[in-house]
Design a protein around this motif. Structure first.
Motif, PDB file in Angstrom:
ATOM      1  N   TYR A   8      -0.538  17.011   2.755  1.00 33.01           N
ATOM      2  CA  TYR A   8      -0.776  17.099   1.318  1.00 33.01           C
ATOM      3  C   TYR A   8      -2.081  16.398   0.946  1.00 33.01           C
ATOM      4  O   TYR A   8      -2.583  15.530   1.659  1.00 33.01           O
ATOM      5  N   ASP A   9      -2.611  16.807  -0.215  1.00 29.58           N
ATOM      6  CA  ASP A   9      -3.821  16.206  -0.756  1.00 29.58           C
ATOM      7  C   ASP A   9      -3.442  14.888  -1.440  1.00 29.58           C
ATOM      8  O   ASP A   9      -2.726  14.899  -2.447  1.00 29.58           O
ATOM      9  N   PRO A  10      -3.903  13.742  -0.929  1.00 30.64           N
ATOM     10  CA  PRO A  10      -3.486  12.455  -1.483  1.00 30.64           C
ATOM     11  C   PRO A  10      -4.253  12.037  -2.736  1.00 30.64           C
ATOM     12  O   PRO A  10      -3.919  11.019  -3.349  1.00 30.64           O
ATOM     13  N   THR A  11      -5.265  12.794  -3.134  1.00 31.52           N
ATOM     14  CA  THR A  11      -6.157  12.367  -4.211  1.00 31.52           C
ATOM     15  C   THR A  11      -5.424  11.966  -5.487  1.00 31.52           C
ATOM     16  O   THR A  11      -5.722  10.903  -6.064  1.00 31.52           O
ATOM     17  N   PRO A  12      -4.451  12.764  -5.994  1.00 32.70           N
ATOM     18  CA  PRO A  12      -3.781  12.346  -7.236  1.00 32.70           C
ATOM     19  C   PRO A  12      -2.982  11.057  -7.084  1.00 32.70           C
ATOM     20  O   PRO A  12      -2.906  10.257  -8.021  1.00 32.70           O
ATOM     21  N   MET A  13      -2.369  10.853  -5.926  1.00 32.45           N
ATOM     22  CA  MET A  13      -1.468   9.718  -5.732  1.00 32.45           C
ATOM     23  C   MET A  13      -2.191   8.426  -5.382  1.00 32.45           C
ATOM     24  O   MET A  13      -1.672   7.333  -5.638  1.00 32.45           O
TER      25      MET A  13
ATOM     26  N   LEU B 139      -6.349   6.249   9.540  1.00 30.89           N
ATOM     27  CA  LEU B 139      -5.535   5.889  10.709  1.00 30.89           C
ATOM     28  C   LEU B 139      -4.454   4.863  10.389  1.00 30.89           C
ATOM     29  O   LEU B 139      -3.578   4.618  11.211  1.00 30.89           O
ATOM     30  N   GLU B 140      -4.510   4.270   9.217  1.00 32.28           N
ATOM     31  CA  GLU B 140      -3.516   3.285   8.801  1.00 32.28           C
ATOM     32  C   GLU B 140      -3.293   3.474   7.303  1.00 32.28           C
ATOM     33  O   GLU B 140      -3.956   2.852   6.474  1.00 32.28           O
ATOM     34  N   LEU B 141      -2.337   4.356   6.967  1.00 30.10           N
ATOM     35  CA  LEU B 141      -2.182   4.800   5.584  1.00 30.10           C
ATOM     36  C   LEU B 141      -1.648   3.716   4.659  1.00 30.10           C
ATOM     37  O   LEU B 141      -1.645   3.907   3.438  1.00 30.10           O
ATOM     38  N   SER B 142      -1.202   2.608   5.194  1.00 29.18           N
ATOM     39  CA  SER B 142      -0.742   1.517   4.338  1.00 29.18           C
ATOM     40  C   SER B 142      -1.891   0.605   3.915  1.00 29.18           C
ATOM     41  O   SER B 142      -1.712  -0.276   3.067  1.00 29.18           O
ATOM     42  N   ARG B 143      -3.078   0.811   4.487  1.00 29.04           N
ATOM     43  CA  ARG B 143      -4.237  -0.028   4.196  1.00 29.04           C
ATOM     44  C   ARG B 143      -5.293   0.754   3.426  1.00 29.04           C
ATOM     45  O   ARG B 143      -5.378   1.975   3.523  1.00 29.04           O
ATOM     46  N   ARG B 144      -6.091   0.034   2.661  1.00 27.64           N
ATOM     47  CA  ARG B 144      -7.215   0.667   1.975  1.00 27.64           C
ATOM     48  C   ARG B 144      -8.246   1.161   2.979  1.00 27.64           C
ATOM     49  O   ARG B 144      -8.363   0.626   4.080  1.00 27.64           O
ATOM     50  N   ARG B 145      -9.001   2.176   2.564  1.00 23.25           N
ATOM     51  CA  ARG B 145     -10.021   2.722   3.463  1.00 23.25           C
ATOM     52  C   ARG B 145     -11.065   1.673   3.832  1.00 23.25           C
ATOM     53  O   ARG B 145     -11.577   1.667   4.956  1.00 23.25           O
TER      54      ARG B 145
ATOM     55  N   ARG C 223      -3.743  -3.962   1.231  1.00 25.57           N
ATOM     56  CA  ARG C 223      -2.827  -2.833   1.254  1.00 25.57           C
ATOM     57  C   ARG C 223      -3.193  -1.849   0.151  1.00 25.57           C
ATOM     58  O   ARG C 223      -3.664  -2.242  -0.915  1.00 25.57           O
ATOM     59  N   VAL C 224      -2.945  -0.579   0.423  1.00 24.13           N
ATOM     60  CA  VAL C 224      -3.272   0.453  -0.560  1.00 24.13           C
ATOM     61  C   VAL C 224      -2.099   0.645  -1.513  1.00 24.13           C
ATOM     62  O   VAL C 224      -0.929   0.565  -1.108  1.00 24.13           O
ATOM     63  N   LEU C 225      -2.391   0.850  -2.782  1.00 25.86           N
ATOM     64  CA  LEU C 225      -1.378   1.136  -3.785  1.00 25.86           C
ATOM     65  C   LEU C 225      -1.410   2.619  -4.114  1.00 25.86           C
ATOM     66  O   LEU C 225      -2.464   3.257  -4.056  1.00 25.86           O
ATOM     67  N   HIS C 226      -0.259   3.160  -4.442  1.00 25.80           N
ATOM     68  CA  HIS C 226      -0.221   4.585  -4.742  1.00 25.80           C
ATOM     69  C   HIS C 226       0.835   4.876  -5.800  1.00 25.80           C
ATOM     70  O   HIS C 226       1.789   4.104  -5.987  1.00 25.80           O
ATOM     71  N   TYR C 227       0.670   5.994  -6.502  1.00 25.33           N
ATOM     72  CA  TYR C 227       1.671   6.485  -7.433  1.00 25.33           C
ATOM     73  C   TYR C 227       2.773   7.203  -6.653  1.00 25.33           C
ATOM     74  O   TYR C 227       2.589   7.569  -5.482  1.00 25.33           O
ATOM     75  N   SER C 228       3.899   7.421  -7.302  1.00 27.38           N
ATOM     76  CA  SER C 228       4.965   8.215  -6.678  1.00 27.38           C
ATOM     77  C   SER C 228       4.659   9.693  -6.869  1.00 27.38           C
ATOM     78  O   SER C 228       3.804  10.087  -7.679  1.00 27.38           O
ATOM     79  N   ARG C 229       5.367  10.541  -6.134  1.00 26.70           N
ATOM     80  CA  ARG C 229       5.209  11.984  -6.290  1.00 26.70           C
ATOM     81  C   ARG C 229       5.659  12.454  -7.679  1.00 26.70           C
ATOM     82  O   ARG C 229       5.163  13.464  -8.167  1.00 26.70           O
ATOM     83  N   THR C 230       6.604  11.743  -8.275  1.00 23.86           N
ATOM     84  CA  THR C 230       7.046  12.102  -9.621  1.00 23.86           C
ATOM     85  C   THR C 230       5.953  11.800 -10.643  1.00 23.86           C
ATOM     86  O   THR C 230       5.720  12.581 -11.569  1.00 23.86           O
ATOM     87  N   GLN C 231       5.262  10.695 -10.458  1.00 27.19           N
ATOM     88  CA  GLN C 231       4.209  10.314 -11.395  1.00 27.19           C
ATOM     89  C   GLN C 231       2.993  11.226 -11.277  1.00 27.19           C
ATOM     90  O   GLN C 231       2.417  11.638 -12.286  1.00 27.19           O
TER      91      GLN C 231
END
Length: 295
Positions: free
Chosen positions: A116-121, A129-135, A140-148
Motif C-alpha cells: 500500500y501507499d503509506p503517504t496518507p498514513m 528497511l525498518e518501518l518503525s523508525r523514521r527515514r 520512532r515513526v508516528l502514523h495515522y490509523s487506516r480509519t483516520q
C-alpha cells in the motif's frame, strides 16, 4: 532470473521511489505487462490497483531499472478494525477483477505481492528497511490509523503475469507456483492449467490464512472463502462472482461489527486488555469517520 529492488529519491520532486532491476529477456515480460496496464483506458479505470510504472531507465549493459512508488507491506502496521480489513479486501478483490476483466492473470497475487501507499498514513516517512523508525533515523515513526487516513492498496510483481487473447481459445499456461505453493492444481506440475481460478484461490487463501485462521471475528467470510478455495478449480467462484458475494457480505455487516477490534489469536490476555482500552478510545475519537474507510 534474479531481481533487485532498492529505494531512491527522485530529484525532480523529492518523491521516494523504488528501483527494480529488470534483466532481459525474462524481465521484459513483466515490463510489457506493466506498460500495457499504463495505457488508456486501463490506466484510468478506478479498479486499477496495479503498482504504477513511473519511469524506465535504460542501462548501458542492456538491463533496465523500472521506477516504482515506494510502498509498504499490506499488513504493517496491524489492522485496528474489521472495517479496515473489509476495505482492504474490497480493494484487492476489485484489483484482481480488473485484471481478469482485461484478460490478464497475475499468477502470484499472494501475501508478499500486495502493498500500500503509506503517504496518507505517514506524515514523516518511515525507513524502508525498518518501518518503525523514521527515514532519517531520528526516532520512532508516528502514523495515522487506516480509519483516520485510508491507504490505497496495490498489486505488485508482474513477472509471472500473462495477457491472454480470448480469440485464441481457453486460457492455458504452464504451471508455475508463486509465493503460495498450496494451490491444488499445482500438486502435479505436468501439463498446463487455466491460471484465472488460481488467482481466485490465492486471494481466498490469503484471506483465510491471515484473518479467519489468525484472527478472531472473521467467521462470516468462511462460506465465501470455501467457494474461492474449492479443491476443483472448475468449481471455484470466478473473481466476478467473488466480488458480488463479498459486496453482499459487506452490506450486511453492522456498524458495530465494522468498528469492532481485530484481535490476533496470538495476543496475550494482558496485552489484549490494554489494546482493548486503546481501541475504545480510538473508536470514540473516530466515531465520525466512516466504519469502512475509503481512500
Amino acid at each position: 532470473y534474479t531481481t533487485m529492488v532498492i529505494d531512491a529519491t527522485r530529484i525532480s520532486d523529492q518523491q521516494h521511489v523504488a528501483l527494480k532491476r529488470i534483466v532481459p529477456p525474462v524481465g521484459e515480460s513483466e515490463l510489457s505487462v506493466m506498460r500495457h496496464l499504463a495505457t488508456e483506458p486501463l490506466r484510468s479505470d478506478p479498479r486499477n490497483r496495479c503498482i504504477p510504472l513511473l519511469d524506465v531507465l535504460e542501462l548501458p549493459d542492456g538491463e533496465k531499472l523500472i521506477v516504482l512508488p515506494l510502498l509498504h507491506p499490506w499488513d504493517t502496521p496491524r489492522f485496528k478494525t474489521v472495517g479496515e480489513v473489509v476495505a482492504f479486501f474490497d480493494q484487492i478483490l476489485n484489483a484482481v477483477h480488473f485484471l481478469h476483466d482485461n484478460n490478464i492473470a497475475h499468477r502470484d497475487c499472494c501475501h508478499n505481492n500486495i502493498m500500500y501507499d503509506p503517504t496518507p498514513m505517514y506524515p514523516i516517512p518511515a525507513h524502508p528497511l525498518e518501518l518503525s523508525r523514521r527515514r532519517d533515523w531520528k526516532g520512532r515513526v508516528l502514523h495515522y490509523s487506516r480509519t483516520q487516513r485510508s491507504p490505497t492498496y496495490f498489486l505488485i510483481d508482474f513477472d509471472l503475469a500473462l495477457i491472454f487473447n480470448p480469440a485464441n481459445g481457453p486460457p492455458l499456461a504452464e504451471k508455475l507456483p508463486g509465493g503460495d505453493k498450496s494451490a491444488p492444481e499445482h500438486r502435479d506440475l505436468s501439463g498446463p492449467c487455466d491460471p484465472f481460478p488460481t488467482d481466485v484461490y490465492y486471494l481466498g487463501n490469503l484471506m483465510r490464512r491471515s484473518f479467519v485462521q489468525e484472527r478472531y471475528g472473521f467467521k462470516f467470510l468462511e462460506p465465501l472463502l470455501a467457494d474461492m478455495c474449492c479443491e476443483d478449480p472448475s468449481k471455484r467462484l470466478t473473481i466476478g462472482e467473488a466480488v458480488a458475494r463479498f459486496k453482499d457480505i459487506r452490506a450486511n455487516l453492522s456498524a458495530w461489527k465494522l468498528r469492532s477490534r481485530v484481535v490476533s489469536r496470538k495476543d496475550h490476555t494482558i496485552v489484549g486488555f490494554f489494546r482493548g482500552l486503546g481501541h475504545l478510545y480510538s473508536t470514540v475519537r473516530d466515531i465520525r469517520k466512516a466504519p469502512i474507510p475509503d481512500p
